[in-house]
Write a protein that holds these residues in place. Structure first.
Motif, mmCIF file in Angstrom:
data_model
loop_
_atom_site.group_PDB
_atom_site.id
_atom_site.type_symbol
_atom_site.label_atom_id
_atom_site.label_comp_id
_atom_site.label_asym_id
_atom_site.label_seq_id
_atom_site.Cartn_x
_atom_site.Cartn_y
_atom_site.Cartn_z
ATOM 1 N N VAL A 28 97.289 33.030 -37.738
ATOM 2 C CA VAL A 28 96.467 32.942 -39.072
ATOM 3 C C VAL A 28 95.650 31.411 -38.628
ATOM 4 N N GLY A 29 94.429 31.724 -38.835
ATOM 5 C CA GLY A 29 93.665 30.208 -38.765
ATOM 6 C C GLY A 29 93.357 29.787 -37.528
ATOM 7 N N ASP A 30 93.529 30.538 -36.490
ATOM 8 C CA ASP A 30 92.997 30.033 -35.003
ATOM 9 C C ASP A 30 91.753 30.066 -35.160
ATOM 10 N N LEU A 31 91.160 29.396 -34.106
ATOM 11 C CA LEU A 31 89.410 29.484 -33.938
ATOM 12 C C LEU A 31 89.138 30.722 -33.031
ATOM 13 N N VAL A 164 95.173 37.611 -18.207
ATOM 14 C CA VAL A 164 94.159 36.297 -18.125
ATOM 15 C C VAL A 164 94.805 35.184 -18.940
ATOM 16 N N LEU A 165 94.757 33.949 -18.377
ATOM 17 C CA LEU A 165 94.912 32.725 -19.130
ATOM 18 C C LEU A 165 93.747 32.077 -19.631
ATOM 19 N N ASP A 166 93.612 31.732 -20.895
ATOM 20 C CA ASP A 166 92.532 31.085 -21.482
ATOM 21 C C ASP A 166 92.847 29.824 -21.677
ATOM 22 N N ILE A 167 92.216 28.749 -20.911
ATOM 23 C CA ILE A 167 92.579 27.325 -20.959
ATOM 24 C C ILE A 167 91.385 26.758 -21.335
ATOM 25 N N GLU A 168 91.188 26.204 -22.750
ATOM 26 C CA GLU A 168 89.866 25.444 -23.133
ATOM 27 C C GLU A 168 90.279 24.675 -24.228
ATOM 28 N N TRP A 169 89.544 24.412 -25.126
ATOM 29 C CA TRP A 169 89.554 23.310 -26.303
ATOM 30 C C TRP A 169 90.692 23.907 -27.173
ATOM 31 N N ASP A 170 91.767 23.045 -27.464
ATOM 32 C CA ASP A 170 92.641 23.348 -28.588
ATOM 33 C C ASP A 170 92.486 22.672 -29.784
ATOM 34 N N TYR A 171 91.410 23.098 -30.424
ATOM 35 C CA TYR A 171 91.169 22.801 -31.461
ATOM 36 C C TYR A 171 92.057 23.183 -32.637
ATOM 37 N N ARG A 172 92.322 22.791 -33.917
ATOM 38 C CA ARG A 172 92.949 23.310 -34.954
ATOM 39 C C ARG A 172 92.586 22.805 -36.242
ATOM 40 N N ARG A 173 93.221 23.983 -37.132
ATOM 41 C CA ARG A 173 92.997 23.676 -38.518
ATOM 42 C C ARG A 173 94.006 23.211 -39.468
ATOM 43 N N LYS A 174 93.824 22.494 -40.271
ATOM 44 C CA LYS A 174 94.899 22.059 -41.287
ATOM 45 C C LYS A 174 94.259 22.247 -42.765
ATOM 46 N N PHE A 188 89.612 17.190 -32.891
ATOM 47 C CA PHE A 188 90.567 16.650 -32.283
ATOM 48 C C PHE A 188 90.652 17.894 -31.059
ATOM 49 N N ASP A 189 90.487 17.625 -29.763
ATOM 50 C CA ASP A 189 91.051 18.393 -28.676
ATOM 51 C C ASP A 189 92.656 18.238 -28.522
ATOM 52 N N PHE A 190 93.591 18.949 -28.785
ATOM 53 C CA PHE A 190 94.915 18.633 -28.504
ATOM 54 C C PHE A 190 95.372 18.526 -26.865
#
Length: 310
Positions: A28-31, A164-174, A188-190
């Motif tokens: 829930v809330g993932d981009l 498949v492995l998806d490796i890219e920006w790890d942006y998040r919501r709060k 912020f990219d974690f």
């Protein structure tokens, strides 16, 4: 100082690291990928010649003969249209293959994956699953999470498309908002507080574990912008040269020349060239037309062609 601030932020919002995917939680809330690339386009908007591959791309009209086109989906697709996809209609519109998001991190799963997987199987559309690699869980736990989810869905390691492995920006919501970086503005990219060598190691561990379990050579999904920004040296992609590359490049230049930008000019096997692909009203009920990411398969990749039965 920026690194220290970022590390503190990461510690404040990261999930506890786990060694086993004992409890799986619906995402829930993932981009979505379109949201990730909308943020990318704010900083990079390369121009170029007229587009040979149009964006927006429309099935079946733009699915030219002699090329193999497919889409990838997650819960965002049906969340956005407020519908359930009729996969038989999708197949009739020249969608040759579909990749569906299965999991993220060590315990999260896409809540639509099971329904998508069954629908694709019933429609006899070639299907595959992908995992979004999170920056704050071990690659072992993340591989375990992915494998558990696809096995529970009835994935076939012999006939389905390779993982498949998806490796890219790890942006998040709060609280519904993107977590900002130290400047208080840019998201912020974690991954930015993880050393490039450690990122490489985690990719390698996940790929190795999934390959040993499934007997299939996994595919790496990424994009040149993230690779350059985060791993610093594009040449690091050479450490994964035996894995097929699924590249994301939405630029006008890439679509015009049909030569997407890849890290260190690495050869590609699948190219995601649009996040605004339209497949028409294939929803039940279809409040809105279904939109999806669009991909083209390179004809020179015999292994993937064999997976598609071509």
């Amino acid at each position: 100082m920026k690194w220290i601030t970022g590390a503190i932020l990461l510690a404040a919002v990261m999930l506890p690291a786990r060694t086993h995917a004992d409890q799986q939680i619906a995402l829930v809330g993932d981009l979505s990928r379109s949201e990730l690339f909308a943020l990318w386009k704010q900083t990079e908007a390369p121009g170029g010649p007229a587009e040979a591959l149009p964006a927006p791309f429309r099935f079946p009209d733009d699915a030219r003969d002699g090329s193999v086109f497919g889409i990838d989906v997650s819960h965002h697709n049906t969340d956005n249209c407020g519908c359930k996809i009729d996969w038989q209609q999708l197949k009739a519109r020249k969608v040759a293959f579909v990749y569906a998001k299965a999991s993220q991190g060590a315990q999260y799963f896409d809540p639509r994956f099971g329904d998508y997987w069954r629908g694709l199987g019933d429609a006899r559309i070639k299907r595959g699953a992908y995992h979004f690699l999170s920056s704050d869980d071990s690659p072992e736990a993340q591989a375990e999470n992915f494998l558990k989810i696809i096995e529970n869905a009835g994935a076939s390691y012999n006939t389905d498309l390779p993982p498949v492995l998806d490796i890219e920006w790890d942006y998040r919501r709060k609280n519904g908002k993107l977590i900002p970086g130290p400047d208080g503005k840019a998201p912020f990219d974690f991954w930015s507080v993880v050393a490039p060598a450690e990122i490489e190691r985690r990719i390698a561990v996940w790929m190795d574990l999934v390959e040993k379990k499934t007997g299939r050579v996994p595919v790496i999904y990424t994009n040149a912008s993230w690779w350059r920004q985060t791993l610093k040296d594009e040449g690091r992609i050479e450490g994964f040269k035996r894995f097929p590359l699924w590249i994301a490049d939405y630029s006008v230049r890439g679509r015009g020349t049909e030569q997407p930008r890849t890290p260190a000019s690495r050869p590609w096997s699948v190219w995601q060239f649009s996040e605004t692909g339209g497949v028409g009203n294939v929803g039940i009920p279809g409040a809105k037309p279904v939109s999806a990411d669009v991909n083209i398969l390179l004809g020179a990749d015999p292994a993937l062609l064999r997976s598609l039965g071509r």
